[in-house]
Design a protein around this motif. Structure first.
Motif, mmCIF file in Angstrom:
data_model
loop_
_atom_site.group_PDB
_atom_site.id
_atom_site.type_symbol
_atom_site.label_atom_id
_atom_site.label_comp_id
_atom_site.label_asym_id
_atom_site.label_seq_id
_atom_site.Cartn_x
_atom_site.Cartn_y
_atom_site.Cartn_z
ATOM 1 N N GLN A 1 0.890 -1.164 -0.022
ATOM 2 C CA GLN A 1 0.041 0.169 -0.025
ATOM 3 C C GLN A 1 0.921 1.300 0.113
ATOM 4 O O GLN A 1 0.390 2.382 -0.125
ATOM 5 N N ILE B 1 -6.264 -0.459 1.573
ATOM 6 C CA ILE B 1 -7.126 -0.896 0.607
ATOM 7 C C ILE B 1 -8.593 -0.743 1.253
ATOM 8 O O ILE B 1 -8.749 -0.535 2.553
ATOM 9 N N MET C 1 -19.446 3.399 8.549
ATOM 10 C CA MET C 1 -17.965 3.799 8.229
ATOM 11 C C MET C 1 -17.404 4.557 9.447
ATOM 12 O O MET C 1 -16.114 4.487 9.743
HETATM 13 N N1 LIG Z 1 -11.808 3.921 6.180
HETATM 14 C C1 LIG Z 1 -11.131 3.203 5.209
HETATM 15 C C2 LIG Z 1 -10.345 1.967 6.154
HETATM 16 C C3 LIG Z 1 -9.646 0.994 5.116
HETATM 17 C C4 LIG Z 1 -8.593 0.403 6.019
HETATM 18 O O1 LIG Z 1 -8.236 0.343 7.206
HETATM 19 N N2 LIG Z 1 -7.985 -0.749 5.154
HETATM 20 C C5 LIG Z 1 -6.859 -1.547 5.973
HETATM 21 C C6 LIG Z 1 -7.146 -2.983 5.775
HETATM 22 S S1 LIG Z 1 -8.829 -3.509 6.307
HETATM 23 C C7 LIG Z 1 -5.455 -1.254 5.446
HETATM 24 O O2 LIG Z 1 -5.465 -1.175 4.128
HETATM 25 N N3 LIG Z 1 -4.550 -1.167 6.155
HETATM 26 C C8 LIG Z 1 -3.086 -0.984 5.800
HETATM 27 C C9 LIG Z 1 -2.473 0.118 6.683
HETATM 28 O O3 LIG Z 1 -2.908 0.614 7.705
HETATM 29 O O4 LIG Z 1 -1.081 0.391 6.192
HETATM 30 C C10 LIG Z 1 -12.112 2.391 4.261
HETATM 31 O O5 LIG Z 1 -13.140 2.058 4.669
HETATM 32 O O6 LIG Z 1 -11.718 1.953 2.995
#
Ligand SMILES: N[C@@H](CCC(=O)N[C@@H](CS)C(=O)NCC(=O)O)C(=O)O
Length: 286
Positions: free
Chosen positions: A88, A102, A151
């Protein structure tokens, strides 16, 4: 209450790279890319860069539901972003989502590619583009209210409860207690609402359900954090009924498989580039 280890915050916080527990290799206090890396682009109008976490599953379920309705324009390539390996933070991903999380979508169906990040924004973009799963009239406000409720609420479940109950290197009563209280309150909010109507926005299944099910549906089915008994999830009968009804949908079962990297090999479709991939490219068949 058990006594936590003593910690007096210093005057100014500094980054102790070793202190991040199981997320030490990805947690950082600065944004932006860490390395140059172009994103791949497939043949379909929609390019999804994601992972099969609850936030990722929202979007793959939505795309599979749209395809099930016959919207061929919802054909998509789903590329795998392994967040544990820092994908990412590649420059191409950060161009699509400056927040480095993501799911991220590029809609290439028009003359200029449109980037969309934040799962709620992606669901709204797709719902409006295809005129599906976002009702008009009074139910629209109800749908958006529950979508935005999800959200705002899920970070307390994932980043709060899940983190301290399942992932933190030491178990601490204070944060576990605080976030358990909030998660049980949220489950009760959902249970009361689902005692009034079949789905969150009313009689019809909408993006509010698609956003909420991968978190709270999975939680009451015992799939998240090994916390079913601790939270006594069987008590939330209306949430259980709703979770079962959604899980019975074939598009939901397909959406759960996309970009999934754990569980039964037959349930893991690491990348999806064609509808036939569900039959031929799951991990047990490669
Ligand atoms: N609010 C965002 C949250 C996305 C999120 O927290 N994604 C996490 C996985 S569930 C992520 O990519 N984490 C990687 C990081 O924090 O580096 C959405 O709903 O798209």
């Amino acid at each position: 209450m058990s006594t936590p280890p003593d910690y007096a915050p210093p005057k100014i916080w500094t980054w102790n790279k070793a202190n991040g527990g199981r997320f030490a290799n990805i947690n950082r206090p600065i944004a932006g890319p860490t390395h140059e890396k172009e994103l791949p682009v497939g043949r379909h109008p929609l390019q999804l860069y994601s992972l099969g976490t609850p936030n990722g599953v929202k979007v793959t379920v939505m795309l599979e539901e749209l395809l099930a309705l016959g919207h061929h324009g919802a054909e998509y390539d789903a590329w795998l972003i392994r967040i544990g390996e820092g994908h990412q933070f590649g420059s191409g991903f950060v161009d699509v989502n400056p927040n480095s999380k993501i799911p991220a979508l590029v809609d290439r169906s028009g003359p200029t590619p449109i980037r969309v990040f934040e799962s709620g924004a992606i669901l709204m973009h797709l719902a409006e583009k295809f005129g599906a799963y976002l009702p008009s009239g009074p139910a629209r406000a109800e749908c958006l209210s529950w979508l935005f409720w999800q959200m705002g609420s899920a970070p307390y479940l994932g980043g709060g409860f899940g983190h301290f109950y399942a992932y933190a290197p030491t178990k601490m009563e204070y944060p576990i207690d605080r976030f358990t209280m909030e998660v049980k309150r949220q489950l009760d909010v959902l249970d009361r609402r689902l005692g009034e109507s079949a789905y969150l926005a009313g009689d019809d299944y909408t993006i509010a359900d698609i956003a909420t099910w991968p978190w709270y549906g999975a939680l009451v089915k015992g799939w998240l954090y090994g916390a079913a008994e601790f939270l006594q999830v069987q008590e939330y009968r209306n949430v259980q009924r709703w979770a079962d009804a959604i899980f019975a949908r074939p598009a939901v079962q397909r959406g759960r498989m996309v970009n999934r990297v754990s569980g039964e090999p037959s349930s893991q479709l690491h990348e999806r580039h064609d509808a036939s991939d569900f039959d031929t490219r799951t991990q047990d068949k490669l």
